[in-house]
Design a protein around this motif. Sequence first.
Motif, PDB file in Angstrom:
ATOM      1  N   ASP A 174      31.547  16.572 -40.381  1.00 16.83           N
ATOM      2  CA  ASP A 174      32.356  15.420 -40.792  1.00 16.83           C
ATOM      3  C   ASP A 174      31.654  14.578 -41.863  1.00 16.83           C
ATOM      4  O   ASP A 174      31.908  13.391 -41.988  1.00 16.83           O
ATOM      5  CB  ASP A 174      32.696  14.544 -39.571  1.00 16.83           C
ATOM      6  CG  ASP A 174      34.084  13.939 -39.680  1.00 16.83           C
ATOM      7  OD1 ASP A 174      34.572  13.772 -40.800  1.00 16.83           O
ATOM      8  OD2 ASP A 174      34.673  13.620 -38.640  1.00 16.83           O
ATOM      9  N   HIS A 194      34.501  21.164 -39.739  1.00 19.08           N
ATOM     10  CA  HIS A 194      35.186  20.002 -40.336  1.00 19.08           C
ATOM     11  C   HIS A 194      34.218  19.230 -41.223  1.00 19.08           C
ATOM     12  O   HIS A 194      33.271  18.617 -40.729  1.00 19.08           O
ATOM     13  CB  HIS A 194      35.760  19.079 -39.265  1.00 19.08           C
ATOM     14  CG  HIS A 194      36.385  17.840 -39.830  1.00 19.08           C
ATOM     15  ND1 HIS A 194      37.345  17.877 -40.823  1.00 19.08           N
ATOM     16  CD2 HIS A 194      36.183  16.520 -39.578  1.00 19.08           C
ATOM     17  CE1 HIS A 194      37.703  16.636 -41.122  1.00 19.08           C
ATOM     18  NE2 HIS A 194      37.011  15.798 -40.396  1.00 19.08           N
ATOM     19  N   HIS A 242      37.346  15.728 -32.801  1.00 16.35           N
ATOM     20  CA  HIS A 242      36.519  14.588 -32.357  1.00 16.35           C
ATOM     21  C   HIS A 242      36.524  14.351 -30.852  1.00 16.35           C
ATOM     22  O   HIS A 242      36.209  13.254 -30.397  1.00 16.35           O
ATOM     23  CB  HIS A 242      36.939  13.285 -33.069  1.00 16.35           C
ATOM     24  CG  HIS A 242      37.193  13.436 -34.534  1.00 16.35           C
ATOM     25  ND1 HIS A 242      36.311  14.094 -35.370  1.00 16.35           N
ATOM     26  CD2 HIS A 242      38.228  13.037 -35.316  1.00 16.35           C
ATOM     27  CE1 HIS A 242      36.807  14.079 -36.604  1.00 16.35           C
ATOM     28  NE2 HIS A 242      37.959  13.465 -36.598  1.00 16.35           N
ATOM     29  N   HIS A 285      33.948  16.683 -44.997  1.00 17.45           N
ATOM     30  CA  HIS A 285      34.620  15.997 -46.104  1.00 17.45           C
ATOM     31  C   HIS A 285      33.850  16.215 -47.398  1.00 17.45           C
ATOM     32  O   HIS A 285      34.115  15.548 -48.395  1.00 17.45           O
ATOM     33  CB  HIS A 285      34.756  14.504 -45.815  1.00 17.45           C
ATOM     34  CG  HIS A 285      35.692  14.209 -44.689  1.00 17.45           C
ATOM     35  ND1 HIS A 285      37.060  14.201 -44.840  1.00 17.45           N
ATOM     36  CD2 HIS A 285      35.462  13.947 -43.380  1.00 17.45           C
ATOM     37  CE1 HIS A 285      37.623  13.919 -43.669  1.00 17.45           C
ATOM     38  NE2 HIS A 285      36.677  13.777 -42.770  1.00 17.45           N
ATOM     39  N   LYS A 296      46.081  19.282 -42.222  1.00 15.48           N
ATOM     40  CA  LYS A 296      45.495  18.230 -41.373  1.00 15.48           C
ATOM     41  C   LYS A 296      46.460  17.075 -41.164  1.00 15.48           C
ATOM     42  O   LYS A 296      47.237  16.734 -42.054  1.00 15.48           O
ATOM     43  CB  LYS A 296      44.226  17.718 -42.082  1.00 15.48           C
ATOM     44  CG  LYS A 296      43.617  16.455 -41.492  1.00 15.48           C
ATOM     45  CD  LYS A 296      42.352  16.743 -40.715  1.00 15.48           C
ATOM     46  CE  LYS A 296      41.824  15.503 -40.014  1.00 15.48           C
ATOM     47  NZ  LYS A 296      41.162  14.573 -40.911  1.00 15.48           N
TER      48      LYS A 296
HETATM   49 ZN   LIG Z   1      36.847  13.757 -40.727  1.00 18.15          ZN
END
Ligand SMILES: [Zn+2]
Length: 437
Positions: free
Chosen positions: A359, A23, A303, A25, A213
């Motif tokens: 992340d 994961h 998470h 970004h 997502k």
């Molecule tokens: Zn994220």
Amino acid sequence: VNYTASEQWLLDRFADMEIIDAHTHLPVERVRLAEHTDALTFYRQYTRLVMFSGGLDETTFLRIHDPDRPLHERFDLLEPHLEQIQFSSAGRAATIALERFYGETKLTRDNIERITQKMGELHRPGVLYRTVLEDACSIRQLVQNAPPHEVDFDDRLLRPVPMIGIGGEWNEFNDLAESLRSGEIRCNSPDEYIEDRKERLIGLARRGAAAFKTTSHPYCEPDRRNAREIFDDLRSGRAHRTSRLTPNPLHCYLSDALFAAVEQLGLPVAVHTGVWGDFRESDPTHVIPYIQSHPGLRFDLFHMGIPSVREFGRIGANFGNAWLNMCWAPTLSTTMVANALDEWMDMVAMNKIIAFGSDTRWPVEKVYGHLKLAQEAVATVLGRRMDRGLMLAEEALSVARKWFFENPAALYRLDHRLGRSVRPEAKPNAATVRHAD
Ligand SMILES: [Zn+2]
């Protein structure tokens, strides 16, 4: 850090173990390189949450990262907060990355110019992502959650995971409300909106989307009439309830239909759970009814549901179509992760856990710091079991390989040898879904 002999043995092996970042970004490298970077960027993402908890305000935060202000003036604003966060997991991730790439263990007035200059040498096309992600982290592919303009479906490293279309981002439902109010979305009913979204999802899957997502929400039975009422209210600009602590019938109706569409495509759905603000809104347990009503859909839960790590583990234990993804979590609390992971091992199959997702968005180098914390947590759990005679060293290593590589590669159907994706067939059927894992 002083590790036990078993932990150290594992960490030495992890140093060149192949990794999937499950994961991120990060945008495509070209987009990231066009953005401003300096030494303070190390403290832009995630460390800020700890700083906010210690009293940093939003205005000062924006000033600290305003490239139009002099670097030293901005550092003076940042410095008092560095001391408060140095022992936090997010602070440690920054320190680990600073040391690895720039040979410094902390930012000081004297070294910020020097570090910024060195960053310029690393932040070059074809160099930044290769050096940090591939060489330092041994990452073979990253599962990418980014806005459309930051995505390239042909990128060698990044596999896009677009938003499902409703309730994915924190403000996505409000965006939908706004688009309906302004007439930007010209659908006349929730069903029309669903048809329109389905077409888009099919198009994105054909281009190589790895999953879609969304975010965990309180759930109610999907009901067309109730959904329609809220839809009409939104279109006519009438006020509607925005609390996210109780189910929103329109949101539930759209989510249920779009989950069915993703299931048809044979792709997984990635679900944000826990962490932010009023974390009760995105509690991982909200997803349970969706997991039950879509048994053919694979859910990658994100998470660790922090802070509900124990309930989160139980979801993985109870449902064959739910995966437990530790993305971001070791940077929130390496200790919480290690404790929870140990409990999960007692009750969850080893092919269900995904140990790493950085992340990260701005501080690319910190992917390395985030990875080291995830490896530390895993080494703590497996090392202790080796010491107690519960596992052989080779068994521990094989489990770690599953968590860091094999499980995410299988769930997202990544092809590491080619460094690119295996695209789903245009129309996968239910049988492919069941056999994919
Ligand atoms: Zn994220």
